[in-house]
Every structure is written in C-alpha cells, then in structure tokens.
Design a protein around this motif. Structure first.
Motif, short mmCIF file in Angstrom:
data_model
loop_
_atom_site.label_atom_id
_atom_site.label_comp_id
_atom_site.label_asym_id
_atom_site.label_seq_id
_atom_site.Cartn_x
_atom_site.Cartn_y
_atom_site.Cartn_z
N ASP A 212 -43.97 67.13 67.52
CA ASP A 212 -44.82 66.46 68.16
C ASP A 212 -44.77 64.86 68.16
OD1 ASP A 212 -45.91 68.77 69.55
OD2 ASP A 212 -47.69 68.61 68.15
N SER A 213 -44.45 64.57 66.87
CA SER A 213 -44.18 63.12 66.69
C SER A 213 -42.93 62.68 67.02
CB SER A 213 -44.15 62.96 65.01
OG SER A 213 -43.74 61.71 64.71
N ALA A 214 -41.95 63.82 67.01
CA ALA A 214 -40.44 63.24 67.74
C ALA A 214 -40.79 63.08 69.17
CB ALA A 214 -39.65 64.40 67.65
N LEU A 215 -41.51 63.93 69.83
CA LEU A 215 -41.83 63.76 71.33
C LEU A 215 -42.73 62.62 71.50
CD1 LEU A 215 -42.43 67.32 72.31
CD2 LEU A 215 -40.50 66.21 73.10
N ALA A 216 -43.50 62.15 70.76
CA ALA A 216 -44.47 61.09 71.09
C ALA A 216 -43.62 59.67 71.02
CB ALA A 216 -45.44 60.94 70.20
N LEU A 217 -42.75 59.63 69.91
CA LEU A 217 -41.72 58.51 69.57
C LEU A 217 -40.85 58.38 70.61
CD1 LEU A 217 -41.63 58.85 65.96
CD2 LEU A 217 -42.78 56.99 67.10
N LYS A 218 -39.87 59.57 71.03
CA LYS A 218 -39.22 59.31 72.00
C LYS A 218 -39.50 58.95 73.56
CE LYS A 218 -35.04 62.12 73.66
NZ LYS A 218 -34.11 60.88 73.53
N TYR A 219 -40.67 59.70 73.72
CA TYR A 219 -41.04 59.48 75.18
C TYR A 219 -42.50 58.61 75.62
CZ TYR A 219 -37.57 63.22 75.88
OH TYR A 219 -36.33 63.81 75.87
N GLY A 220 -43.14 58.42 74.31
CA GLY A 220 -44.36 57.88 74.52
C GLY A 220 -44.25 56.25 74.17
N THR A 221 -45.42 55.79 73.87
CA THR A 221 -45.62 54.18 73.70
C THR A 221 -45.54 54.32 72.18
OG1 THR A 221 -46.84 53.77 75.76
CG2 THR A 221 -47.19 52.21 73.54
N ARG A 222 -44.76 53.49 71.64
CA ARG A 222 -44.24 53.38 70.24
C ARG A 222 -45.61 52.70 69.65
NH1 ARG A 222 -39.89 53.66 67.10
NH2 ARG A 222 -39.91 52.43 65.29
N PRO A 223 -46.49 53.45 68.61
CA PRO A 223 -47.73 52.67 68.18
C PRO A 223 -47.35 51.67 67.07
CG PRO A 223 -47.23 54.96 67.07
CD PRO A 223 -46.27 54.62 67.94
N PRO A 224 -48.35 50.72 66.66
CA PRO A 224 -48.01 50.03 65.39
C PRO A 224 -47.70 50.65 64.38
CG PRO A 224 -49.77 49.00 66.84
CD PRO A 224 -49.33 50.59 67.64
N VAL A 225 -46.87 50.29 63.41
CA VAL A 225 -46.61 50.92 62.07
C VAL A 225 -47.99 51.23 61.39
CG1 VAL A 225 -46.04 49.04 60.69
CG2 VAL A 225 -45.10 51.18 60.24
N ALA A 226 -48.75 50.20 61.33
CA ALA A 226 -50.11 50.51 60.57
C ALA A 226 -50.97 51.65 61.21
CB ALA A 226 -51.12 49.30 60.43
N ASP A 227 -50.97 51.93 62.63
CA ASP A 227 -51.57 52.76 63.08
C ASP A 227 -50.80 54.35 62.97
OD1 ASP A 227 -53.63 51.47 64.17
OD2 ASP A 227 -52.72 51.14 65.99
N TYR A 228 -49.51 54.37 63.03
CA TYR A 228 -48.72 55.46 62.58
C TYR A 228 -48.92 55.87 61.29
CZ TYR A 228 -44.35 58.12 62.60
OH TYR A 228 -43.41 59.24 62.69
N ASP A 229 -49.02 54.97 60.06
CA ASP A 229 -48.95 55.46 58.70
C ASP A 229 -50.33 56.03 58.69
OD1 ASP A 229 -46.56 54.66 58.29
OD2 ASP A 229 -46.99 52.67 57.41
N ARG A 230 -51.46 55.28 59.35
CA ARG A 230 -52.94 55.90 59.06
C ARG A 230 -53.03 57.28 59.81
NH1 ARG A 230 -56.87 55.25 62.78
NH2 ARG A 230 -55.69 53.70 64.15
N ARG A 231 -52.16 57.52 60.73
CA ARG A 231 -52.30 59.11 61.39
C ARG A 231 -51.50 59.99 60.48
NH1 ARG A 231 -50.92 55.95 66.97
NH2 ARG A 231 -53.33 55.21 67.28
N THR A 232 -50.61 59.64 59.60
CA THR A 232 -49.98 60.24 58.53
C THR A 232 -51.05 60.95 57.74
OG1 THR A 232 -47.91 59.20 58.80
CG2 THR A 232 -48.02 60.53 56.88
N THR A 233 -51.92 60.01 57.08
CA THR A 233 -53.15 60.28 56.38
C THR A 233 -54.03 61.40 56.83
OG1 THR A 233 -52.82 58.03 55.34
CG2 THR A 233 -54.84 59.45 54.90
N PHE A 234 -54.20 61.24 58.18
CA PHE A 234 -54.97 62.08 58.81
C PHE A 234 -54.42 63.68 58.90
CE2 PHE A 234 -56.95 58.60 61.49
CZ PHE A 234 -57.71 58.19 60.72
N LEU A 235 -53.06 63.58 59.20
CA LEU A 235 -52.38 64.80 58.99
C LEU A 235 -52.34 65.51 57.82
CD1 LEU A 235 -49.04 64.08 61.21
CD2 LEU A 235 -51.05 65.41 62.07
#
Length: 224
Positions: free
Chosen positions: A192-215
């Motif tokens: 899901d992360s691969a699909l989002a990064l490949k086809y979606g809008t690339r989030p700021p790194v701070a938001d991306y890292d914060r979502r890693t914590t949520f996962l």
C-alpha cells in the motif's frame, strides 16, 4: 510488462562483437599495438559501463519505468546501443538491480537479524523499509513486482517475503505483535505504501514518518 519503446530496426542496430581485454597502455595482452577493431571493442566496454551508471542514476531517482531514451541520452549513446548491449529494459534492470535495490534491502534484513528484541526488530525493519521506499522509487517497483520477467527482481521479492514471515513469527512468539496480524498483512502495508508513493501525492517526510509510528502502534499487541 510491455516496454514503451519498440526494439530498434535492423538499420538502427549497431554490431555487437566480443570484447577484448586491453591494457591501459593501448596495447593488447601480447604487447602489440591495438588494432582499430580492438579499440572499437574498448569503446563498447566503456559504453556498457556508461549505460549502466546512467541507468542506476535514472532508476534511483525516478523508478524502473524511466524511458530508455533518457538513459541513452544520459550515457551519451543511442537507443540502439542500449538494446544492443542489454537487450532492452529487462536486461538493463538485471544488470543494475543488485547494486540499485538488493544491496540496501539485504542490508536492512541483515541488520534486523542482529536485533535481539523481537519488538525492536519489527520496529526497525518496518521503519527502515518505509524510509527506503520513500527515498528510492525503484524499490517500490521491485516490491510491486512491476517487471516479473526479471528473475533477479523476483528473487529479491522472494527474500523479502521469507524475512517477512520470519519477522512475524518472532513477533508472535515474543508476544510483541497482535495475534491476528499476519505476514500477508505486513506485505499489504508495504505494498500500500509502494502504491501510494508511486501513484499518489508524495507526502512531506515528517507526515510520512509520523504515519510509520501509527502503523507500528497498530500492529503491536496492546499492553495490559
């Protein structure tokens, strides 16, 4: 997958000949001055390495679907030369995928295995894989198996899949992970992360890292 470029016509093709081993002095191994043909073969060897380096740079920044014309231009050769040296996209991927993706992914797996605590191992692995996905677009093409014709690409996926199963088994045995969290769930999160990064809008790194914590919080067993 079908390459976006047609193979070069016979008129576009450049002759591919066996390469000779040459010394830096410009002479053959026998000590005789090199012929014009041996110099041409030396040029072919240089072209091959130039294409390889250009492909690594292009794939690293933009993923494995970069137009081969762009790789050829960066290498200073024709598109026909890329086909002659590597046979097309799959051959080029196989020539660079170990250095481009496998080395970093395997290093993550090897380091994870050195972490004794299963919970810390899971946390390190998931965070490291997600960071690699964010930084290295070609990794997402590998994990999504975009080019299944590449045996080396599929071998990398096999190694990752085996380690995912090993990781989840250790997490369950230690009680660190939710009992219902399975190997295919981990693979789905990575995909899901691969699909989002490949086809979606690339989030700021701070938001991306914060979502890693949520996962990570979501897959850990709740503390009593």
């Amino acid at each position: 997958m079908t390459d976006e470029l047609a193979a070069p016509t016979p008129a576009e093709r450049e002759p591919v000949e066996p390469e000779l081993v040459e010394s830096e002095s410009g002479r053959s191994e026998s000590g005789k001055p090199q012929s014009g043909k041996s110099r041409m073969r030396a040029d072919a060897k240089r072209n091959t390495e130039q294409i390889r380096r250009a492909a690594i740079d292009a794939f690293r920044g933009r993923g494995l679907a970069v137009p081969l014309e762009d790789v050829a231009k960066a290498a200073g050769v024709s598109k026909a030369t890329v086909f002659n040296r590597f046979g097309g996209r799959i051959g080029l991927i196989e020539a660079v995928i170990e250095e481009l993706v496998a080395a970093e992914l395997y290093a993550i797996v090897d380091h994870a295995r050195t972490i004794a605590n299963a919970g810390e191992r899971v946390a390190y692995y998931l965070a490291a894989i997600r960071e690699l996905q964010y930084r290295q677009p070609a990794v997402n093409d590998v994990l999504l198996q975009m080019y299944p014709e590449s045996q080396q690409l599929m071998a990398i996926c096999h190694v990752a899949g085996e380690f995912n199963a090993e990781l989840i088994a250790a997490g369950h045995a230690s009680g660190e992970l939710r009992a219902e969290f399975r190997t295919d769930d981990l693979e789905a999160l990575v995909h899901d992360s691969a699909l989002a990064l490949k086809y979606g809008t690339r989030p700021p790194v701070a938001d991306y890292d914060r979502r890693t914590t949520f996962l990570l919080d979501g897959i850990r067993r709740p503390r009593e």
